[in-house]
Design an enzyme around this catalytic site. Structure first.
Site, short mmCIF file in Angstrom:
data_model
loop_
_atom_site.label_atom_id
_atom_site.label_comp_id
_atom_site.label_asym_id
_atom_site.label_seq_id
_atom_site.Cartn_x
_atom_site.Cartn_y
_atom_site.Cartn_z
CB SER A 187 -95.72 -2.66 68.63
OG SER A 187 -95.81 -2.73 67.36
CD GLU A 217 -101.42 -2.10 73.49
OE1 GLU A 217 -102.19 -3.13 73.77
OE2 GLU A 217 -103.47 -1.92 73.94
CB CYS A 218 -101.52 2.54 68.50
SG CYS A 218 -101.63 2.99 67.28
N GLY A 219 -101.34 5.35 69.95
CA GLY A 219 -101.18 6.34 70.32
C GLY A 219 -99.86 6.57 71.48
CG MET A 261 -94.71 3.19 69.91
SD MET A 261 -94.27 2.24 68.95
CE MET A 261 -95.71 2.47 66.94
#
Length: 430
Positions: free
Chosen positions: A411, A320-322, A324
């Site tokens: 994502s 997730e986010c960081g 990714m």
């Protein structure tokens, strides 16, 4: 099961940056210092404020959001807290009426009295006008009172109170104290574990509470019985390795609890310091601040090899986010410094000066839909086509992309696992 009564207060404000977190933390620490058991909740999606509030209260801080959690989840968490606590504090998000659903919606549903924190710097009698607007804009909300923050002097406090009616009252006029201020960076507050003198700051803040009406417990609120359904043990016998350190700390405590309820065994590792991936069946890379640790992450080639081996073996990895960003070929910070990352997801990302993604969203994964949110300052450039896109809670605009490469899913979207435990389990199954 019967309703449980517990003193409770909902801390709100007319806008962001009024001092809600500072004040909520001060209240929690003051009452904790009096020997009371305090449970604190944060309204809306947030990874940074809760860790400060956890340090202040001495207990895990959970999020409450009518859209992301759902009413049943919110009520169940509050009912459990009421059974354990002498005081429940809820910190609102943004301004009282901002967002859909808003803090006002949650306070009205729960029947929790409100205390509005208003930054009084550069303000005098107009304080009463702002307070009146908050209290009268939506009839039916229970207002416990107002808190003037960043007050310059006793005379300033007198001017603030001049036009304010006796009810709701001015609960406190708190002095400006730069030594107690919580430091910030691009995603919000600096992480609690990075503030070396955080407890000193919390005690300074709490010291101002003792001489005010906030030192007394607020009214008791009745919390009706509620209990979440127990999810099936879909992850029984599976070990999930979860990145957790200063670079990867953005994970909801409720997500970890959901994985445990699903039967998983959790093992934590640090991409900053560990050279080997724990023996595991799946990997979870939460969000965080990889852009602040570029060189350290790039230098850990041993762990990089372990993660490449994990994917080569076809084992699930969810990022997730960081998390990714760590998978990418390259990551660049705002100063233009760049470093190689894992190279498991084609592309690169660059930290921007402005927010690139914000808001509540719903993502449909191969195993089902999960609710959550997005909040990031990086821009991703990848040739990989997304396998899905999230839908915004507002219904307007396109949501975040979901990428798949081999056995990994990634994502910018941050999922709230209790919103659909079965879908959450599927992220860690082959």
């Amino acid at each position: 099961m019967t309703s449980l009564r517990c003193p409770a207060l909902f801390l709100t404000a007319p806008a962001s940056h009024q001092g809600k977190t500072t004040l909520t933390a001060a209240l929690a620490r003051h009452h904790r210092n009096q020997g009371r058991r305090v449970r604190v909740f944060k309204t809306g999606p947030d990874f940074l404020d809760p860790y400060v509030l956890e340090r202040a209260s001495g207990h895990t801080v959970y999020g409450l959001d009518l859209w992301m959690n759902g009413e049943d989840d919110c009520r169940a968490r509050l009912y459990k807290a009421a059974a354990e606590a002498d005081l429940i504090l809820i910190e609102g998000s943004m301004g009282l009426f901002d967002g859909t659903p808003s803090s006002a919606d949650l306070a009205a549903l729960l029947g929790v009295p409100l205390a509005a924190v208003i930054d009084a710097a550069g303000m005098a009698q107009s304080f009463a006008a702002v307070a009146h607007g908050l209290a009268s804009f939506r009839p039916g909300l229970a207002f416990h009172g107002f808190i003037a923050n960043h007050v310059a002097s006793d005379r300033h406090a007198e001017m603030l109170a001049q036009q304010l009616p006796a009810h709701p009252p001015l609960l406190a006029a708190l002095r400006r104290d730069e030594a107690a201020r919580l430091p910030e960076r691009h995603l919000g507050l600096v992480q609690a574990q990075e503030i070396a003198d955080l407890d000193v700051r919390l005690e300074r803040m709490a010291g101002q509470i003792a001489a005010t009406a906030l030192a007394a417990l607020p009214p008791a609120v009745a919390f009706p019985p509620a209990a979440p359904a127990e999810p099936p043990k879909l992850l029984a016998g599976r070990r999930i390795a979860i990145a957790r350190d200063a670079a990867f700390a953005f994970v909801y405590p409720a997500n970890l609890e959901t994985l445990l309820q699903l039967g998983a065994e959790l093992s934590f590792f640090s991409p900053l310091t560990d050279t080997a991936l724990p023996d595991c069946d799946a990997v979870y890379l939460p969000g965080g601040y990889p852009e602040l640790h570029l060189d350290t992450l790039a230098a850990n080639t041993a762990l990089k090899a372990g993660l490449h081996g994990h994917i080569a073996a076809g084992k699930p990895l969810y990022a997730e986010c960081g998390g990714m960003l760590y998978l990418l070929d390259r990551l660049t910070n705002r100063a233009g410094d760049s470093a190689s990352m894992l190279g498991l997801l084609p592309g690169q990302a660059v930290l921007q000066d402005r927010l690139c993604g914000l808001g509540l969203q719903k993502m449909t994964f191969p195993g089902g839909a999960l609710r959550g949110h997005t909040f990031h300052y990086t821009r991703l450039d990848t040739a990989l086509e997304p396998i899905a896109r999230a839908a915004r809670a507002s219904g307007a605009g396109t949501g975040e992309a979901l990428y798949r490469s081999g056995s990994l899913l990634a994502s910018y979207f941050h999922a709230y696992f209790p919103s659909n435990p079965r879908a959450a389990a599927s992220l860690f199954l082959p």
